[in-house]
Design an enzyme around this catalytic site. Structure first.
Site, PDB file in Angstrom:
ATOM      1  CG  ASP A 314      -3.029  -7.194  -9.015  1.00 20.90           C
ATOM      2  OD1 ASP A 314      -1.881  -7.383  -8.127  1.00 20.90           O
ATOM      3  OD2 ASP A 314      -2.779  -7.170 -10.205  1.00 20.90           O
TER       4      ASP A 314
HETATM    5  C1  BGC Z   1       0.498  -8.053 -10.411  1.00 20.07           C
HETATM    6  C2  BGC Z   1      -0.271  -9.507 -10.341  1.00 20.07           C
HETATM    7  C3  BGC Z   1       0.398 -10.253  -9.319  1.00 20.07           C
HETATM    8  C4  BGC Z   1       0.739  -9.652  -7.631  1.00 20.07           C
HETATM    9  C5  BGC Z   1       1.378 -10.235  -6.813  1.00 20.07           C
HETATM   10  C6  BGC Z   1       0.612  -7.460  -9.013  1.00 20.07           C
HETATM   11  O1  BGC Z   1       1.585  -6.374  -9.006  1.00 20.07           O
HETATM   12  O2  BGC Z   1      -0.260  -7.289 -11.240  1.00 20.07           O
HETATM   13  O3  BGC Z   1      -0.112 -10.082 -11.337  1.00 20.07           O
HETATM   14  O4  BGC Z   1       0.210 -11.811  -8.979  1.00 20.07           O
HETATM   15  O5  BGC Z   1       1.288  -8.211  -8.072  1.00 20.07           O
HETATM   16  O6  BGC Z   1       2.698 -10.321  -6.922  1.00 20.07           O
END
Ligand code: BGC
Length: 815
Positions: A314
């Site tokens: 993430d």
């Molecule tokens: C979130 C994810 C998301 C990613 C990309 C992160 O901050 O936790 O769920 O897919 O960002 O945008």
């Protein structure tokens, strides 16, 4: 020792998993292409593929004055694009440009430009990833559906399947091949600001709905995803929704036993459904960052399931290993930990440092070359599977075809050749409306205040009555969903709750006063409300002229940490508003529109009817108007337990001691947890009767030795000659057609580890005409009743179980 315990001691069998078959059968052609590409790559090429950057790194920032903003040429920086691919060989870019949804035409231009640059510099196309959540939500005009929590409430697996198909279609029309969906985190903490992103609190509900969404997104063959589908990315592996504090990205404290039996299972089911990639939980569990957890990433997922998909971090989570969680002294050490644990791609949004540091780690022997090759194989395999090495597929909208031109129905200009004629079509809108109807739950309807009579005069109020932002929630047009009212107004074809009620009941019959409003149409104060909530003056006159008050309460939109709260109560302004409305003596219909269960126990008794809409998307207004008018019938059920008090949080699959009132002959034990609405609760306009619940149990025909396993399916060592068959008669006693969810719960009556009070083991939804009876049969494998013991083995103990459907109960014994 009672008989059951004795029989456990004598007969308990620990079951062995059968050798696990590959989640996605390997395709020889794909594998040969992977090997051919890999053979040509240097170490620099390989580590570059493992790096994912955010759009800002290739953007013209700020956009040059006068540059045509709507074309990729005006949004991308040629120098930055060149640097990213020629110098760093970056494998993937993510995110929506400038935090605002783009038209399919702009998206396609951007991605095409990046693909061509990447192909030229790296020999492989880059993999673009976007959070298209609840539909093509970062695409201007995309069809938006209920968020996952509402889909969970439908208890209809066909809904996420179809949402997946349409989302993929509209996403691929933008040339985007990869979406960060579905979410299958079990929503165990009601404070958690991402509760609405998953299908609720239950293992099976999340597993089935997420698997269907995965199938819808990816299409029939995960080895060949094609131009109308996209790769799914399961997230967030795992126990993210079990944060002890309830705040975003904070630690969980789950045992490996519970992980295996509950949190892992939806991921396992989706991997077996062919999911091509997975994203990891940002936080840590009992001190171990998930991104550094080799056991979970490599042993359970890659080896245990023989899953050959790709694991991405993430947002900046390798950095979090060292600069937040302090389990590594430097970024370099953190990279070594994460890559050796099994991470294949790092979402290191703003930095390319990863590339140089990983090269050093390999040269120093701290990360083996075999691990790099494994990661890159997984990345290339994903790119090939999703059609990125086949220009015919990824560039299709740019190809001429007179047949495609003839197909063009919509005003969408981005389907250059008319290949996506249904983009944002009325057909998709109708489907989205029907789905939203199924995703709402009627929780109370005293004196049949609903459906509202034709010609009824309504007084509509509350901060959620006239807001596209609150109907859609986060991840809508922008990260926080805070631009939704502007965008939806510009698109101009949707109706808020208020707009839809005016349309349905006649504008002259609907009076509106907001009474309470959200602090700022901005994202950092979104759950606070302001303004006077006393009904007086004009409001009093409006109420006096109305037959019914429809009060829309809940939350404003938020995403991730921005949505953290300290108090689950519904804002005091909204509670005061409802209290003041009650003084007028008119029936109140309370409509909840919120991402998590804000406590309403102080005002719920003041309402005659309560409807939960969750976050129903742009067609939620029309859906609610159809339901309130009685043109459609309710059929949703609660996908989580709605708490009644701030200090009493519980999930339905809790342990018996959480429901004890009085100990026999002793003192008042008072461990009873009172909830507002239980998991599975909900009613409709029809009275539905369940009768004759019966069960046929299969015969045991063999045993196997204890071996650790990941799936209850393979753990079911005692071989049975079939499934348990539960049959129940379901009768619609009303004059109205209804869809009735049939939920089968099973309780293990005695087990060597305290069993959960009950577990959902199967569900379906049955459509019944007026006064129709249908006999429904639900299959449960005996192994579905197994649990994980303290040695992390799936075990099915002989003894008694009790099954329940509606008010029906039946006991049965497994030998
Ligand atoms: C979130 C994810 C998301 C990613 C990309 C992160 O901050 O936790 O769920 O897919 O960002 O945008």
């Amino acid at each position: 020792m009672n008989c059951k315990l004795l029989s456990i001691a004598l007969l308990c069998v620990i079951f062995a998993p059968a050798a696990h078959s590959q989640c996605i059968p390997r395709d020889e052609k794909v594998e040969a292409q992977v090997e051919a590409l890999l053979a040509k790559m240097s170490l620099r090429d390989k580590v570059g593929q493992m790096c994912e950057l955010t759009y800002d790194k290739v953007a013209q920032n700020p956009v040059a004055p006068g540059a045509p903003k709507t074309l990729a040429g005006g949004m991308l920086s040629a120098d930055a694009v060149n640097e990213v691919f020629s110098q760093y060989r970056v494998g993937s870019i993510l995110n929506v440009p400038f935090d605002i949804a783009q038209t399919p035409e702009v998206w396609a231009d951007i991605i095409r430009t990046l693909n061509l640059a990447s192909l030229e510099q790296c020999g492989v196309t880059q993999l673009y990833g976007v959070d298209q959540i609840h539909g093509a939500s970062y695409t201007w005009g995309g069809t938006l559906f209920p968020q996952e929590v509402g889909q969970g409430a439908s208890f209809n697996a066909a809904i996420p399947r179809r949402i997946g198909e349409i989302t993929a279609y509209e996403t691929r029309a933008c040339l985007i091949p990869w979406v960060y969906s579905p979410v299958m985190d079990l929503a165990r903490s009601p404070l958690w600001p991402r509760m609405w992103e998953s299908f609720g609190e239950d293992v099976l509900l999340n597993g089935i709905m997420a698997s269907e969404l995965t199938r819808g997104l990816q299409g029939k063959n995960p080895n060949s995803v094609g131009m109308y589908n996209v790769a799914a990315c399961l997230k967030h592996y795992m126990a993210y929704g079990a944060a002890v504090s309830g705040k975003d990205r904070t630690p969980s404290s789950v045992t490996y036993r519970d992980m295996m039996e509950k949190y892992f299972q939806p991921f396992r089911m989706c991997c077996e459904a062919g999911a091509l990639s997975l994203m990891v939980n940002s936080s840590n569990n009992n001190g171990v960052p998930f991104h550094a957890n080799r056991r979970l990433l490599t042993e359970w997922l890659k080896e245990g399931l023989d899953w050959d998909g790709m694991i991405v971090t993430d947002w900046a989570d390798i950095d979090n290993i060292w600069n937040r969680d302090h389990v590594a002294a430097s970024k370099k050490d953190a990279i070594a930990l994460a890559i050796n644990a099994g991470i294949d791609m790092t979402m290191d949004p703003f930095s390319t440092d990863f590339c140089g540091l990983l090269i050093e780690l390999v040269n120093e022997g701290r990360v083996p070359m075999s691990r790099i090759d494994d990661a890159v194989r997984r990345i290339l395999r994903l790119k090939i599977r999703v059609g990125l090495m086949d220009k015919e597929t990824w560039d299709m909208p740019y190809r001429s075809s007179s047949k495609a031109k003839k197909n063009r129905k919509s005003s969408f200009k981005g389907d250059v050749e008319g290949l996506y004629p249904d983009f944002a079509s009325d057909k998709f809108a109708r489907e989205a409306t029907q789905m939203a109807e199924e995703c709402m739950v009627l929780l109370k309807n005293e004196q049949q205040v609903l459906p509202l009579k034709k010609g009824a005069k309504l007084f509509v109020c509350g901060p959620n009555a006239n807001s596209f932002r609150t109907m859609n929630g986060g991840w809508t047009y922008a990260w926080q969903g805070n631009k939704t009212d502007d965008v939806a107004a510009k698109i101009g074809k949707y109706r808020t709750f208020l707009g839809a009620l005016e349309q349905k009941f006649g504008k002259e019959n609907v009076a509106f006063s907001e009474m309470v409003r959200y602090d700022e149409r901005n994202f950092n104060l979104d759950h606070k409300t302001q303004d006077g909530s006393q009904a007086g003056g004009t409001v009093a006159e409006q109420i006096a002229a109305a037959d019914v008050i429809v009060a829309f309460v809940g939350e404003n939109s938020y995403t991730e940490t921005v949505g953290n709260i300290d108090d689950l109560s519904l804002s005091h302004n909204q509670q005061d508003m409802v209290k003041s409305l009650a003084s007028y003596g008119k029936p109140i219909v309370l409509v909840l529109n919120e991402g998590r269960p804000r406590i309403v126990s102080g005002i719920e008794p003041l309402a005659k009817a309560v409807v939960h809409t969750f976050l129903p998307g742009n067609y939620g207004g029309d859906a609610l108007a159809n339901l309130l008018s009685g043109e459609a019938n309710f059929s949703g059920r609660m996908p989580y337990t709605y708490p009644k008090y701030h200090g009493s949080f519980i999930t339905y699959d809790c342990k018996p001691c959480e429901y004890v009132e009085t100990m026999a002959g002793a003192y008042n034990y008072d461990a009873n947890t009172t909830v507002q609405w239980t998991f599975g609760s909900g009613i409709s306009y029809s009275e539905v009767k369940f009768a004759n619940l019966r069960v046929e149990t299969p015969k045991a025909v063999g045993k196997t030795k204890p071996v650790k396993g990941f799936t209850p399916k393979s753990a079911a060592g005692t071989k049975y000659d079939g499934d348990l068959l539960f049959t129940v008669d379901v009768t619609n006693q009303s004059d109205r057609k209804v869809k009735e969810p049939v939920l089968l719960f099973v309780s293990d009556l005695v087990a060597s580890l305290t069993p959960d009070i009950k577990r959902l083991r199967s569900f379906t939804k049955v459509e019944l005409e007026a006064h129709e009876t249908k006999t429904v049969t639900l299959h449960v494998r005996p192994s579905d009743l197994a649990f994980v013991n303290e040695d992390l083995q799936w075990i099915l103990e002989p003894g008694k179980f009790r099954a329940a459907v509606g008010n029906q109960r039946v006991e049965f014994t497994l030998e």
